[in-house]
Design an enzyme around this catalytic site. Structure first.
Site, PDB file in Angstrom:
ATOM      1  N   ASP A 285       0.963  -1.425  -0.293  1.00 21.92           N
ATOM      2  CA  ASP A 285       0.531   0.231   0.353  1.00 21.92           C
ATOM      3  C   ASP A 285       0.764   1.502  -0.207  1.00 21.92           C
ATOM      4  OD1 ASP A 285      -2.344   1.569   0.027  1.00 21.92           O
ATOM      5  OD2 ASP A 285      -3.093   0.233   1.824  1.00 21.92           O
ATOM      6  N   GLU A 490      -9.955   6.518   4.872  1.00 22.02           N
ATOM      7  CA  GLU A 490      -9.179   5.564   5.385  1.00 22.02           C
ATOM      8  C   GLU A 490      -9.084   5.922   7.598  1.00 22.02           C
ATOM      9  OE1 GLU A 490      -5.352   5.339   4.502  1.00 22.02           O
ATOM     10  OE2 GLU A 490      -6.365   5.382   2.044  1.00 22.02           O
TER      11      GLU A 490
END
Length: 604
Positions: A285, A490
């Site tokens: 990521d 997030e």
């Protein structure tokens, strides 16, 4: 000299081995590197043999860039890459997680939580097909989608990226992989990456593994559970993705029993690559390596060592590529990272590039431009909105339904923060990383949609926070109050209390005390609804984050279509109940997973 890797009729593995044999160490390490477009100069692409470029959320060629602007930009990057010694094309990646959501004018579909409410795997596949076309029209080859997390706690800031809390719902919706990449043919080797053609994109199942199962729903947190439970609950959807030929899998920022996934040789190599037989590449990521030590970005060389030896093949650096390549080079030359590990990573990356046809068709196909935001795709998104709506209440009197609404009513009040806000409808990962308020792209708000479907003699008024004078009016037939969450992504979405944002509960109460009220909740997850609020309103609809096609909401609430959606997550009574799910004896929710009413008030 016979360049087998340039021969489109040669077997993919022969092409991979031929090209690998010609590469220098510097070229191999360059292929393992993904950098952000803002640092991707022509000389870097050519001289470093960079393998991939990506756009962080909101990073595009210009403000409100059209698809054609994106295609021109990507083509220019590609032309620079093709001037490298071996002419290896880049793979350009983007977070196309609910349509090609970074691009102005693209079709924005409901976020995954809404698709989970449809339970419609064929719909998910068709959305994948449409998304792939719009992404390829922009010159981009690689979508960081789908998220196949199983969300076990709605306090998690990425809840809306999950199709639901039940593993079987998520597994069912992995059909979007086939939509994105194309139908894997019978006899295609198990675990081997597949891409059907130029109208498809490389997909990325994420985030491996357990990202939706962290303690207290903390983003990038720690999933505390046995391997058997990890495999049964969180890993199962990846098997479905692999069986469809998914090309790439992204490692999770999170940890499993204290071990960061980006450093887990057991899960990335022994399980994913060896046991599950995945032959595509594993990508980190963004700045996933920087998160392995605290403070952020410290002890970077050790992070590179841990991640690459654990099984990460391509690193989404995306900015500090000079340091990454410097450290990676040292670690290989010193023998701390075996050259066999490097060759394994590069083989996987090249395998995907050959499977994707990048060597034959590296540049954009301008004939796809008319597909972007086209009527067919917007109708598909509208269908998805219709099917995703979950009716939680219809009428204070169980024997007397409030919905469908009368489109020829004398006067309709639209109220609430989300009644006329396209950005709020779309949520995070739209136009920018976090998402934002306002007319951020082309689409239809709830207010727009109501005005489109109501009769010529019907007065539709909009007040975000209705005045006492307005509410005292005796001629309002009913109100539609649209409230919910502001956009987030997030960790910015992690929430301990899960309230309706912007004092939404107070707006509902204020209006419902005076006028018969339908509430439309625009949110990426179940939120706290006090019983007193629920008792006041006539009808309550969970619309999730529906995207650009607000007409899908009016199609249903005005009765042209029926309600079909069922909760993909448990709707809790209070946050003290969280982590209680349908298999536990203590399960006592406000609404259970799977709940949903028809317009007639019958349970689906």
């Amino acid at each position: 000299m016979d360049f087998i890797y340039k021969n489109p009729t040669a077997p993919i593995e022969a092409r991979v081995q031929d090209l690998l044999s010609r590469m220098t160490l510097e070229e191999k390490l360059g292929q393992m590197t993904q950098i952000e477009r803002s640092v991707a100069t022509p000389s870097v692409l050519k001289d470093r043999c960079i393998g991939s470029i990506m756009s962080v959320g909101g990073s595009g060629p210009i403000e409100m860039a059209l698809t054609s602007d994106w295609a021109d930009m990507v083509d220019n990057f590609q032309k620079a890459a093709l001037e490298s010694r071996l002419g290896i094309p880049i793979l350009y990646g983007i977070d196309a997680v609910h349509g090609n959501n970074n691009v102005y004018g693209a079709t924005i579909f409901p976020h995954n939580v809404g698709l989970g409410a449809t339970r419609d795997s064929e719909l998910a596949k068709r959305i994948g097909v449409a998304t792939a076309l719009e992404v390829r029209a922009s010159g981009i080859h690689y979508a960081f989608a789908p998220c196949v997390a199983v969300c076990r706690d709605p306090r998690w800031g990425r809840s809306y990226e999950s199709f639901g809390e039940d593993t079987e719902i998520v597994r069912n919706m992995t059909s979007i992989v086939t939509g994105l990449q194309g139908q894997r043919p019978e006899g295609h080797p198990k675990g081997y990456p597949f891409l059907a053609g130029r109208n498809n994109v490389v997909a990325c199942a994420k985030h491996f593994v357990g990202d939706g199962g962290t303690d207290k729903g903390i983003n990038e947190g720690n999933a505390i559970l046995s391997y058997d439970d990890l495999e049964r609950i969180h890993m199962a959807p990846y098997l479905d993705c692999i069986s469809q030929g998914v090309c790439t899998i992204m490692a999770s920022y999170s940890s499993w029993n204290g071990v960061p996934l980006h450093a887990s040789h057991f899960l990335l190599t022994q399980i994913l690559k060896e046991k599950l037989g995945f032959k595509g590449f594993i990508i980190s990521d963004a700045e996933g390596l920087d998160r392995l030590f605290h403070p952020h970005g410290s002890n970077y060389q050790q992070s590179v060592l841990s991640a690459i030896n654990a099984g990460i093949d391509m690193v989404m650096v995306p900015f500090r590529y000079q340091l990454f390549l410097e450290d990676l080079t040292y670690l290989v030359q010193s023998g701390k990272i075996p050259i066999a590990r490097i060759d394994d990573a590069v083989e996987r990356i090249l395998r995907v590039k050959f499977a994707a046809g990048l060597f034959e068709y590296p540049l954009s196909d301008k004939s796809l431009l008319p597909a972007v935001g086209c009527k067919l795709h917007r109708e598909l998104a509208r269908e998805a909105v219709r099917k995703s709506l979950v009716l939680l209440k219809n009428g204070k009197d169980p024997k007397k339904s409030f919905l469908p609404l009368n489109r020829n009513a004398k006067k309709i009040l639209i109220a609430g923060t989300h009644g006329d806000d396209l950005g709020y409808q779309c949520g995070g990962w739209t136009a920018t990383w976090e998402g934002k308020s306002g007319r951020i792209t082309i689409g239809t708000t709830i207010l727009d949609a109501v005005r489109e479907v109501t009769g010529s003699d019907t007065e539709v008024i909009f007040e975000q926070n209705p005045s006492a004078q307005t509410l005292a009016s005796q001629d309002i037939s009913f109100a539609i109050v649209a409230v919910g969450e502001c956009p987030y992504v997030e960790y910015g979405g992690d929430s301990r209390e899960l309230p309706i944002h912007f004092n939404g509960a107070e707006i509902i109460s204020l209006v419902a005390d005076k006028v018969p009220t339908l509430v439309i909740l625009i949110a990426g997850r179940p939120l706290v609804i006090e019983q007193r609020i629920l008792d006041k309103v006539e009808a309550f609809v969970a619309a999730w984050l529906p995207g650009t096609e607000g007409g899908g909401i009016t199609d249903v609430v005005f009765g042209d279509c029926g309600f079909q959606g069922r909760l993909p997550m448990t709707w809790f009574k209070g946050v003290d109940q969280l982590r209680s799910n349908a298999v536990e004896k203590s399960y006592d929710p406000l609404f259970p997973i799977g709940f949903g009413l028809t317009s007639k008030g019958e349970v689906l």
